[in-house]
Structures are given as C-alpha cells and as structure tokens.
Design a protein around this motif. Structure first.
Motif, mmCIF file in Angstrom:
data_model
loop_
_atom_site.group_PDB
_atom_site.id
_atom_site.type_symbol
_atom_site.label_atom_id
_atom_site.label_comp_id
_atom_site.label_asym_id
_atom_site.label_seq_id
_atom_site.Cartn_x
_atom_site.Cartn_y
_atom_site.Cartn_z
ATOM 1 N N ASN A 4 0.850 -1.177 0.000
ATOM 2 C CA ASN A 4 0.000 0.000 0.000
ATOM 3 C C ASN A 4 0.892 1.236 0.000
ATOM 4 N N ARG A 5 1.043 1.856 -1.137
ATOM 5 C CA ARG A 5 1.954 2.988 -1.265
ATOM 6 C C ARG A 5 1.365 4.274 -0.693
ATOM 7 N N THR A 6 0.147 4.256 -0.201
ATOM 8 C CA THR A 6 -0.437 5.453 0.392
ATOM 9 C C THR A 6 -0.150 5.525 1.887
ATOM 10 N N ASN A 7 0.374 4.452 2.483
ATOM 11 C CA ASN A 7 0.728 4.484 3.903
ATOM 12 C C ASN A 7 1.926 5.387 4.102
ATOM 13 N N LYS A 8 1.752 6.388 4.947
ATOM 14 C CA LYS A 8 2.846 7.280 5.275
ATOM 15 C C LYS A 8 3.455 6.814 6.589
ATOM 16 N N PRO A 9 4.772 6.654 6.644
ATOM 17 C CA PRO A 9 5.400 6.190 7.879
ATOM 18 C C PRO A 9 5.360 7.249 8.978
ATOM 19 N N THR A 10 5.241 6.783 10.218
ATOM 20 C CA THR A 10 5.327 7.654 11.386
ATOM 21 C C THR A 10 6.793 8.009 11.612
ATOM 22 N N ASP A 11 7.056 8.879 12.576
ATOM 23 C CA ASP A 11 8.438 9.248 12.877
ATOM 24 C C ASP A 11 9.267 8.025 13.297
ATOM 25 N N SER A 12 8.695 7.177 14.146
ATOM 26 C CA SER A 12 9.408 5.972 14.592
ATOM 27 C C SER A 12 9.646 5.013 13.430
ATOM 28 N N GLU A 13 8.672 4.897 12.545
ATOM 29 C CA GLU A 13 8.828 4.031 11.372
ATOM 30 C C GLU A 13 9.901 4.588 10.435
ATOM 31 N N LEU A 14 9.965 5.911 10.316
ATOM 32 C CA LEU A 14 11.001 6.528 9.482
ATOM 33 C C LEU A 14 12.400 6.248 10.025
ATOM 34 N N GLU A 15 12.541 6.203 11.340
ATOM 35 C CA GLU A 15 13.833 5.868 11.934
ATOM 36 C C GLU A 15 14.270 4.476 11.498
ATOM 37 N N ILE A 16 13.348 3.544 11.513
ATOM 38 C CA ILE A 16 13.650 2.170 11.094
ATOM 39 C C ILE A 16 13.974 2.131 9.607
ATOM 40 N N LEU A 17 13.181 2.826 8.808
ATOM 41 C CA LEU A 17 13.438 2.868 7.370
ATOM 42 C C LEU A 17 14.812 3.470 7.079
ATOM 43 N N GLN A 18 15.191 4.508 7.813
ATOM 44 C CA GLN A 18 16.511 5.128 7.611
ATOM 45 C C GLN A 18 17.625 4.113 7.823
ATOM 46 N N ASN A 23 21.748 0.667 5.544
ATOM 47 C CA ASN A 23 22.485 -0.578 5.780
ATOM 48 C C ASN A 23 22.014 -1.767 4.953
ATOM 49 N N GLY A 24 20.902 -1.644 4.273
ATOM 50 C CA GLY A 24 20.374 -2.752 3.499
ATOM 51 C C GLY A 24 19.547 -3.699 4.360
ATOM 52 N N PRO A 25 19.096 -4.800 3.781
ATOM 53 C CA PRO A 25 18.256 -5.758 4.506
ATOM 54 C C PRO A 25 18.885 -6.155 5.834
ATOM 55 N N SER A 26 18.051 -6.169 6.888
ATOM 56 C CA SER A 26 18.581 -6.375 8.242
ATOM 57 C C SER A 26 17.599 -7.119 9.126
ATOM 58 N N THR A 27 18.129 -7.640 10.215
ATOM 59 C CA THR A 27 17.312 -8.307 11.232
ATOM 60 C C THR A 27 16.778 -7.273 12.220
ATOM 61 N N VAL A 28 15.776 -7.692 12.977
ATOM 62 C CA VAL A 28 15.249 -6.835 14.035
ATOM 63 C C VAL A 28 16.359 -6.497 15.026
ATOM 64 N N ARG A 29 17.188 -7.468 15.374
ATOM 65 C CA ARG A 29 18.284 -7.247 16.316
ATOM 66 C C ARG A 29 19.211 -6.141 15.837
ATOM 67 N N PHE A 30 19.594 -6.195 14.562
ATOM 68 C CA PHE A 30 20.484 -5.167 14.018
ATOM 69 C C PHE A 30 19.819 -3.798 14.079
ATOM 70 N N ILE A 31 18.563 -3.724 13.661
ATOM 71 C CA ILE A 31 17.823 -2.450 13.679
ATOM 72 C C ILE A 31 17.772 -1.923 15.107
ATOM 73 N N ASN A 32 17.384 -2.780 16.038
ATOM 74 C CA ASN A 32 17.265 -2.361 17.438
ATOM 75 C C ASN A 32 18.613 -1.889 17.998
ATOM 76 N N ASP A 33 19.675 -2.631 17.720
ATOM 77 C CA ASP A 33 20.998 -2.234 18.201
ATOM 78 C C ASP A 33 21.410 -0.874 17.624
ATOM 79 N N THR A 34 21.101 -0.651 16.362
ATOM 80 C CA THR A 34 21.437 0.624 15.724
ATOM 81 C C THR A 34 20.640 1.767 16.334
#
Length: 130
Positions: A4-18, A23-34
C-alpha cells in the motif's frame, strides 16, 4: 501481500526505514541495536513496530533460518516524495515556492548547497525551453 503505497510512515517508522536504507536488509536485532545508539529502545518495541510496518506494506520480510530479514518495500526517494507532497499540500497550500523559501529561511545553507540549488533550477529552466 500487496504494498500500500499510500501508507505514510510515522516518525518511529522513518527511523527504522533510515537504518534499512543506509544498511540494506537487516534483522530486528540489528535495527534495534542501531536505534539503541541514539536512544533507549526495547527489542520487543522494535519487533512490534516492524511487524506493524510489514502489515502496513512498508516492509517486506524473508525468513532465513529462525530469523526474519526485513527490507523497505518502497525506495527511499519514493517515500521522501510522498512525505514532501503531504507537507507541501497540508502546510504550504501546494506552493513549492513557499516550501523552499521557508526551508532556506530556517537554516543557513552552505555555498555548496546554494550552488547545487542554482544548478538544479538552471537545469529545470533549460528543460522547459524544449
């Protein structure tokens, strides 16, 4: 799952997307550690948010062994464009000039940035003559 390309990410979601865009495809652990290097964030919070993002069509995931590898479902430029369009229409009455003037007036730009802006405008004007 359909994206759904109409979903706009929240600020927290944008942090994850950044993190994913950088860094490319990643695990939850990597995202959380970052993310944890910038602020205190719990693993389960990151996991839940990424599951929601997957459900919203903002992320795709692939199972590798016991872990999931997440990646953005939409390119960075497309997401930025959607966010700019929303901001432009809601805060600046659809006026790109008002948006640019406000942006340039709010912070000091370097000479290099201003030159790139001039070059960009010159290229836009050159394309209109054809």
């Amino acid at each position: 799952m359909k994206i759904n390309r109409t979903n706009k990410p929240t600020d927290s979601e944008l942090e994850i997307l950044q993190v994913l865009w950088e860094n490319g495809p990643s695990t939850v652990r990597f995202i959380n550690d970052t993310l944890s290097t910038q602020r205190n964030v719990g693993y389960t919070t990151t996991l839940k948010l990424m599951q929601i993002m997957h459900d919203k069509g903002l992320l795709t995931r692939q199972k590798e062994g016991k872990t999931h590898i997440y990646k953005p479902a939409v390119p960075k430029e497309e997401t930025q464009g959607q966010l700019i369009d929303k901001l432009l229409n809601t805060a600046f009455e659809g006026s790109a000039m008002k948006l640019v003037m406000q942006t340039l007036g709010n912070r000091r730009s370097t000479a290099e940035e201003l030159q790139k802006i001039r070059d960009f405008i010159d290229n836009l004007e050159g394309g209109q003559d054809e």
